[in-house]
Design an enzyme around this catalytic site. Structure first.
Site, mmCIF file in Angstrom:
data_model
loop_
_atom_site.group_PDB
_atom_site.id
_atom_site.type_symbol
_atom_site.label_atom_id
_atom_site.label_comp_id
_atom_site.label_asym_id
_atom_site.label_seq_id
_atom_site.Cartn_x
_atom_site.Cartn_y
_atom_site.Cartn_z
ATOM 1 N N ARG A 51 9.149 44.963 67.909
ATOM 2 C CA ARG A 51 7.962 44.311 68.473
ATOM 3 C C ARG A 51 8.311 43.005 69.177
ATOM 4 O O ARG A 51 7.687 42.649 70.186
ATOM 5 C CB ARG A 51 6.938 44.065 67.364
ATOM 6 N N ASP A 163 -10.586 39.078 63.176
ATOM 7 C CA ASP A 163 -9.180 39.462 63.086
ATOM 8 C C ASP A 163 -8.322 38.225 63.323
ATOM 9 O O ASP A 163 -8.775 37.259 63.951
ATOM 10 C CB ASP A 163 -8.844 40.551 64.107
#
Length: 294
Positions: A51, A163
């Site tokens: 990532r 979030d």
């Protein structure tokens, strides 16, 4: 200062030898654990490296080793921190994921909540998707409740989605999704709540209709914060498939904080792979992974 893209004149095509040092991985793991509660054991090292290579390219760096140097030796962390969190946090989400919870909400939880408030005229039900990722769960809730409200005509609703990742929240605010992602949405709800582009591009996309978007508020929240700046009379909180990334101590703290935002009789819904066993929270279990505040 962050590096510029022109500095990376040559990047190796083969990433087999491109790794974070053990020291830098531990620093990143400790930082993510402390700030957002997500545990990154050594078994997650390759996932994290995969990532972060996007950030290496975006910053114009040559390697993950350079990235570690930028973070921890060149004072890059102050600027890079939100991008690092966005890159490392898991954002798995789908429309109508674990659909039995939405069936239960429609068939039992909402009727029971309204029965508790029968003295009110058109009460406002507050639903919170506490790890909303790109908004799929929040908009699924909006679809379910919009249909039910139209049928019953005896309540209103508002949905909050939160979030830690700013990048997924931005997508949720745009409310644009690839067509393949909405396959689980029932055909009738697709017709009522999704708009298709008149001239679809190479990757067909849909957008949530504005009438539904207006009923959903999306905001950033770190579940590891000691308090949450939201209402304390929420009717239903969805916190599904998040606690599995936290240790037991942090799981309990998060649950206690969220339960404090539920009204008496309100519900906390966890993922089927999660459990409240071993926590200090006293709630009545009414269905698999569904708990009611007494």
């Amino acid at each position: 200062m962050p590096p510029s893209a022109h500095q990376a004149a040559v990047r190796p095509e083969n990433t087999d030898d491109d790794h974070l040092s053990l020291r830098d991985f531990k620093r990143i793991s400790d930082l993510i654990g402390a700030e957002v509660g997500i545990k990154l054991p050594p078994t997650k090292r390759l996932m994290v490296e995969g990532r972060l290579r996007k950030r290496v390219r975006a910053l114009g760096l040559h390697s993950l080793d350079d990235y570690g140097d930028y973070l921890f030796h060149r004072d890059g962390l102050a600027v890079e921190r939100p991008f690092l969190i966005n890159a490392v946090t898991t954002n798995k989400t789908d429309f109508f994921r674990e659909p039995e919870h939405f069936d239960l909400l429609e068939e039992r939880l909402v009727p029971d909540l309204l029965a508790l408030r029968r003295g009110e005229r058109k009460p406002l039900l507050k639903i919170w998707s506490a790890a909303s990722s790109t908004g799929a769960e929040a908009y699924t809730l909006a679809m379910v409740l919009a249909d039910l409200a139209a049928e019953r005509q005896d309540f209103k609703f508002a949905i909050l989605g939160t979030d830690i990742s700013t990048s997924v929240l931005e997508q949720g605010i745009r409310a644009v999704y690839p067509t393949e992602l909405i396959a689980p949405v029932p055909p009738g709800k697709q017709q009522r709540y999704l708009m298709h582009a008149r001239k679809p591009g190479q990757r067909p996309e849909v957008r949530i209709v504005p009438e539904l978007r207006r009923l959903v508020r999306l905001a950033r929240l770190n579940l590891m914060d000691t308090s949450y700046p939201f209402d304390r009379d929420v009717d239903v909180i969805f916190l599904r498939n998040v606690l599995i990334y936290f240790d037991k101590v942090d799981q309990e703290k998060v649950i206690l904080r969220l339960v404090d935002h539920l009204r008496p009789g309100g519900y906390l819904i966890l993922g089927h792979s999660e459990s409240m066993i071993g926590t200090a929270v006293t709630m009545r279990q009414v269905a698999p992974a569904v708990f009611q505040k007494t």
